[in-house]
Design an enzyme around this catalytic site. Sequence first.
Site, PDB file in Angstrom:
ATOM      1  N   ASP A  35     -49.772  -3.135   6.356  1.00  0.00           N
ATOM      2  CA  ASP A  35     -48.737  -2.982   5.331  1.00  0.00           C
ATOM      3  C   ASP A  35     -48.343  -4.360   4.798  1.00  0.00           C
ATOM      4  O   ASP A  35     -48.130  -5.289   5.590  1.00  0.00           O
ATOM      5  CB  ASP A  35     -47.516  -2.271   5.948  1.00  0.00           C
ATOM      6  N   HIS A  41     -56.912  10.983  -3.316  1.00  0.00           N
ATOM      7  CA  HIS A  41     -55.492  10.955  -3.659  1.00  0.00           C
ATOM      8  C   HIS A  41     -54.802  12.283  -3.343  1.00  0.00           C
ATOM      9  O   HIS A  41     -55.110  13.309  -3.931  1.00  0.00           O
ATOM     10  CB  HIS A  41     -55.313  10.632  -5.152  1.00  0.00           C
ATOM     11  N   GLY A  89     -37.642   8.458   1.070  1.00  0.00           N
ATOM     12  CA  GLY A  89     -37.952   7.032   0.974  1.00  0.00           C
ATOM     13  C   GLY A  89     -39.392   6.747   0.607  1.00  0.00           C
ATOM     14  O   GLY A  89     -39.836   5.601   0.697  1.00  0.00           O
ATOM     15  N   HIS A 130     -49.427   8.588   3.028  1.00  0.00           N
ATOM     16  CA  HIS A 130     -49.755   7.533   3.982  1.00  0.00           C
ATOM     17  C   HIS A 130     -48.951   7.704   5.265  1.00  0.00           C
ATOM     18  O   HIS A 130     -47.804   8.135   5.240  1.00  0.00           O
ATOM     19  CB  HIS A 130     -49.542   6.138   3.395  1.00  0.00           C
ATOM     20  N   HIS A 179     -47.433   5.705   8.447  1.00  0.00           N
ATOM     21  CA  HIS A 179     -47.061   4.400   8.982  1.00  0.00           C
ATOM     22  C   HIS A 179     -47.351   4.386  10.476  1.00  0.00           C
ATOM     23  O   HIS A 179     -47.040   5.356  11.178  1.00  0.00           O
ATOM     24  CB  HIS A 179     -45.561   4.136   8.791  1.00  0.00           C
TER      25      HIS A 179
HETATM   26 ZN    ZN Z   1     -53.824   7.395  -4.855  1.00  0.00          ZN
END
Ligand code: ZN
Length: 139
Positions: A31, A47, A93, A100, A102
Amino acid sequence: MTEDCIFCKIAKGEATASVVYEDRDVIAFLDINPLEEGHTLVIPKKHFVDIWDIDPDTLARVTAVTKQVAHKMAEVLDAQGINTFSASGKPAGQDVFHFHMHVIPLAAGGRTKFSEWWRSSMRRAERPELESLAEKLSL
Ligand SMILES: [Zn+2]
């Protein structure tokens, strides 16, 4: 691919990232705004916007790589704890609208700001409230 999506660009090698893992479907990279040293993002190359959008098989692939990343963090960073989470939607948030995960390692003796916030924000729920919600959320 969504044209202005930075994670799609990283997945295609069109934007710079410090990659720690890559296969046909998944890529993991550090990150750019780490909460802790080693903070990694695991994403599907295709995506998907968020948890509602991603298909279960791709989510399983992302989760499997998340586990591998966590093991590596324990091995080379001596991580004694790991936070894994994903934010879906603006209220949660989410700031990049490409799904994704974390993966945030925690060194020995440390405690993430995340876990401190969690502890200070939690409250004890009453059983009738939980029963009512469990009925509503029952799958
Ligand atoms: Zn994307």
